[in-house]
Design a protein around this motif. Structure first.
Motif, PDB file in Angstrom:
ATOM      1  N   LEU A 118       1.178  -6.210   3.440  1.00 55.06           N
ATOM      2  CA  LEU A 118      -0.211  -6.069   3.017  1.00 55.06           C
ATOM      3  C   LEU A 118      -0.248  -5.330   1.703  1.00 55.06           C
ATOM      4  CD1 LEU A 118      -1.235  -2.897   3.635  1.00 55.06           C
ATOM      5  CD2 LEU A 118      -1.114  -3.736   5.965  1.00 55.06           C
ATOM      6  N   HIS A 119      -1.363  -5.469   1.005  1.00 52.55           N
ATOM      7  CA  HIS A 119      -1.553  -4.817  -0.286  1.00 52.55           C
ATOM      8  C   HIS A 119      -2.703  -3.830  -0.106  1.00 52.55           C
ATOM      9  CE1 HIS A 119       0.197  -8.827  -1.815  1.00 52.55           C
ATOM     10  NE2 HIS A 119       1.137  -8.010  -1.371  1.00 52.55           N
ATOM     11  N   ALA A 120      -2.350  -2.573   0.167  1.00 49.62           N
ATOM     12  CA  ALA A 120      -3.319  -1.557   0.555  1.00 49.62           C
ATOM     13  C   ALA A 120      -3.924  -0.853  -0.646  1.00 49.62           C
ATOM     14  CB  ALA A 120      -2.643  -0.514   1.444  1.00 49.62           C
ATOM     15  N   GLN A 121      -5.231  -0.615  -0.549  1.00 52.16           N
ATOM     16  CA  GLN A 121      -5.842   0.291  -1.507  1.00 52.16           C
ATOM     17  C   GLN A 121      -5.209   1.662  -1.278  1.00 52.16           C
ATOM     18  OE1 GLN A 121     -10.102   0.172  -1.267  1.00 52.16           O
ATOM     19  NE2 GLN A 121     -10.177  -2.049  -1.557  1.00 52.16           N
ATOM     20  N   VAL A 122      -4.905   2.361  -2.353  1.00 50.91           N
ATOM     21  CA  VAL A 122      -4.198   3.633  -2.246  1.00 50.91           C
ATOM     22  C   VAL A 122      -4.935   4.595  -1.314  1.00 50.91           C
ATOM     23  CG1 VAL A 122      -3.484   5.683  -3.562  1.00 50.91           C
ATOM     24  CG2 VAL A 122      -2.958   3.387  -4.413  1.00 50.91           C
ATOM     25  N   GLN A 123      -6.248   4.606  -1.340  1.00 52.13           N
ATOM     26  CA  GLN A 123      -7.005   5.502  -0.474  1.00 52.13           C
ATOM     27  C   GLN A 123      -6.839   5.171   1.005  1.00 52.13           C
ATOM     28  OE1 GLN A 123      -9.903   4.387   1.278  1.00 52.13           O
ATOM     29  NE2 GLN A 123      -9.984   2.352   0.370  1.00 52.13           N
ATOM     30  N   ALA A 124      -6.313   3.989   1.340  1.00 49.05           N
ATOM     31  CA  ALA A 124      -6.123   3.583   2.736  1.00 49.05           C
ATOM     32  C   ALA A 124      -4.670   3.680   3.193  1.00 49.05           C
ATOM     33  CB  ALA A 124      -6.623   2.152   2.931  1.00 49.05           C
TER      34      ALA A 124
END
Length: 154
Positions: A118-124
């Motif tokens: 997955l390509h996660a938003q850094v905040q997640a």
């Protein structure tokens, strides 16, 4: 959170609910351009949908698998791509997001996946780490939002 169901989206009515959740979370809240949010992978992906007892949408996510996943994940054998995970603000912090991730993983396993990317938003990142995902590689920009690639062996 109780009183919700997660299912694979089927039919145009379900897909409209999927699009509505993504529109609210990504386009309205996060200012992702609409032309970047909806893409060619939507037509062939497995979409999961969480709804409340009245059938109102609460969250969604998608699974890209097969040759399309291979093209997006560097051709790693048995790897699928989890993406577009979105939970409406009113349902956040309830465990629904984790349930959606598990439902997408199960859909991947049903299609022979051994690993999920997955390509996660850094905040997640912390959310996904708690679900067993490991970050790899540098932070990069996607639609103006910092992201990092993460993987988990099923």
């Amino acid at each position: 959170m109780t009183g919700f169901a997660i299912r694979v989206a089927e039919g145009e009515a379900d897909l409209e609910l999927v699009r509505a959740v993504r529109r609210e979370v990504f386009i309205v809240e996060q200012n992702v351009p609409e032309e970047l949010e909806y893409d060619e992978y939507d037509a062939t992906s497995v979409h999961v949908l969480a709804v409340d007892a009245d059938g109102a949408a609460l969250g969604t996510g998608r699974l890209i698998f097969g040759d399309q996943a291979a093209g997006l994940t560097g051709g790693v054998e048995g790897r699928v791509l989890l993406g577009r995970l979105a939970v409406l603000a009113a349902a956040r912090g309830t465990g629904l997001g984790a349930e959606l991730v598990r439902a997408i993983e199960a859909a991947g396993a049903e299609r022979g996946a051994a690993e999920v990317e997955l390509h996660a938003q850094v905040q997640a990142l912390g959310f996904y780490e708690r679900l067993g995902y490991l970050a790899e590689g540098p932070v990069y920009d996607d639609a103006g939002i910092p992201h990092r690639t993460m993987t988990r062996v099923l």
